[in-house]
Design a protein around this motif. Structure first.
Motif, PDB file in Angstrom:
ATOM      1  N   ASN A 180       0.855 -28.250  66.109  1.00 34.27           N
ATOM      2  CA  ASN A 180      -0.078 -29.315  67.041  1.00 34.27           C
ATOM      3  C   ASN A 180       1.014 -29.502  68.822  1.00 34.27           C
ATOM      4  O   ASN A 180       2.238 -29.102  68.413  1.00 34.27           O
ATOM      5  N   TYR A 220      11.133 -37.789  66.835  1.00 33.43           N
ATOM      6  CA  TYR A 220      10.886 -38.662  66.244  1.00 33.43           C
ATOM      7  C   TYR A 220       9.983 -39.566  65.417  1.00 33.43           C
ATOM      8  O   TYR A 220       9.149 -39.318  64.795  1.00 33.43           O
ATOM      9  N   GLU A 221      10.101 -39.937  66.429  1.00 31.38           N
ATOM     10  CA  GLU A 221       8.824 -40.694  67.132  1.00 31.38           C
ATOM     11  C   GLU A 221       6.900 -40.649  66.350  1.00 31.38           C
ATOM     12  O   GLU A 221       6.510 -40.330  66.712  1.00 31.38           O
ATOM     13  N   ALA A 279       6.429 -37.262  66.156  1.00 29.31           N
ATOM     14  CA  ALA A 279       6.425 -36.714  64.394  1.00 29.31           C
ATOM     15  C   ALA A 279       5.586 -37.366  63.852  1.00 29.31           C
ATOM     16  O   ALA A 279       4.496 -37.171  62.505  1.00 29.31           O
ATOM     17  N   ILE A 280       6.325 -38.813  63.905  1.00 25.69           N
ATOM     18  CA  ILE A 280       5.559 -40.251  62.975  1.00 25.69           C
ATOM     19  C   ILE A 280       4.172 -40.609  63.325  1.00 25.69           C
ATOM     20  O   ILE A 280       2.833 -40.342  62.433  1.00 25.69           O
ATOM     21  N   GLU A 281       3.978 -40.622  64.533  1.00 26.77           N
ATOM     22  CA  GLU A 281       2.689 -40.297  65.281  1.00 26.77           C
ATOM     23  C   GLU A 281       2.233 -39.334  64.860  1.00 26.77           C
ATOM     24  O   GLU A 281       0.360 -39.594  64.445  1.00 26.77           O
ATOM     25  N   GLU A 282       2.209 -37.882  64.322  1.00 22.65           N
ATOM     26  CA  GLU A 282       1.115 -37.569  64.845  1.00 22.65           C
ATOM     27  C   GLU A 282       1.273 -36.495  63.065  1.00 22.65           C
ATOM     28  O   GLU A 282       0.968 -35.668  62.519  1.00 22.65           O
ATOM     29  N   LYS A 283       2.002 -37.321  62.550  1.00 25.21           N
ATOM     30  CA  LYS A 283       2.080 -37.538  61.043  1.00 25.21           C
ATOM     31  C   LYS A 283       2.451 -36.102  60.321  1.00 25.21           C
ATOM     32  O   LYS A 283       1.951 -35.208  60.096  1.00 25.21           O
ATOM     33  N   ASP A 284       3.279 -35.409  61.095  1.00 25.17           N
ATOM     34  CA  ASP A 284       4.320 -34.131  60.696  1.00 25.17           C
ATOM     35  C   ASP A 284       4.841 -34.276  60.611  1.00 25.17           C
ATOM     36  O   ASP A 284       6.224 -34.318  60.603  1.00 25.17           O
ATOM     37  N   TYR A 285       5.065 -33.983  58.954  1.00 25.35           N
ATOM     38  CA  TYR A 285       6.025 -34.263  58.253  1.00 25.35           C
ATOM     39  C   TYR A 285       7.082 -33.821  57.341  1.00 25.35           C
ATOM     40  O   TYR A 285       8.571 -34.161  58.125  1.00 25.35           O
ATOM     41  N   GLN A 306       9.540 -34.572  60.568  1.00 27.85           N
ATOM     42  CA  GLN A 306       9.845 -35.078  60.267  1.00 27.85           C
ATOM     43  C   GLN A 306      11.347 -34.948  59.297  1.00 27.85           C
ATOM     44  O   GLN A 306      12.632 -35.092  60.080  1.00 27.85           O
ATOM     45  N   SER A 307      11.204 -34.322  58.340  1.00 27.84           N
ATOM     46  CA  SER A 307      12.183 -33.545  57.855  1.00 27.84           C
ATOM     47  C   SER A 307      13.380 -32.952  58.714  1.00 27.84           C
ATOM     48  O   SER A 307      14.607 -32.899  58.169  1.00 27.84           O
TER      49      SER A 307
END
Ligand code: OFO
Length: 171
Positions: free
Chosen positions: A2, A104-105, A107-113, A116-117
């Protein structure tokens, strides 16, 4: 990878290397003051920051992205006291915490799990970084800016060694 995430990580690689550079400038200040132990502490801190940047660097390649390095800003090297230096460290680490939270925000917006981890390591690390800075501020206040207390702290900081925690902990 991404593109938004890739750009943000490249910026963070730069921010981590800037942190290393800032702490090296602080090490140089302490050396100029004859505080070799404080300088050692800062040199180790600079190594830790380089390791933080390399963890992001490895992540970009692991995810098939591209690392792009930008110019590093000139850090401030002028300080009036040891206390002022560590107050600056705390302020800087609070800013870095803001940057990590921003990632982190994203990563959440882009649904990059997966990202996030991976970022959880940095979120925990920032709690430690801010805590360490606060603890040293308290110690320097107790020791006073000159005299035997500061000398004792300098001796203690001389024994700090570098451990690359980015390699030790599970990624
Ligand atoms: Fe990379 O944690 Fe300090 O800045």
């Amino acid at each position: 990878m991404n593109k938004k995430v890739e750009d943000a990580i490249n910026k963070q690689i730069n921010a981590e290397i800037y942190s290393a550079y800032l702490y090296l400038a602080m090490a140089a200040y302490f050396d100029s003051e004859g505080l070799a132990g404080f300088s050692n502490w800062m040199q180790i801190q600079a190594q830790e920051e380089m390791a933080h940047s390399m963890k992001f660097y490895r992540w970009v390649f692991e995810r098939g992205g591209k690392v792009e390095l930008e110019a590093i800003d000139k850090p401030n090297g002028e300080y009036g006291s040891s206390l002022e230096v560590f107050e600056e460290v705390l302020k800087h680490e609070q800013e870095v915490t803001g940057l990590i939270n921003g990632l982190y925000e994203l990563a959440i917006e882009e649904k990059d799990y997966a990202f996030q981890s991976m970022l959880k390591w940095y979120i925990d690390e920032q709690v430690e970084e801010e805590g360490n800075a606060q603890q040293i501020i308290d110690q320097v206040k107790l020791a006073g800016d000159k005299g035997p207390g500061l000398f004792m702290l300098d001796k203690e900081f001389a024994s700090r060694t570098f451990v690359d925690e980015t390699q030790e902990k599970a990624e």
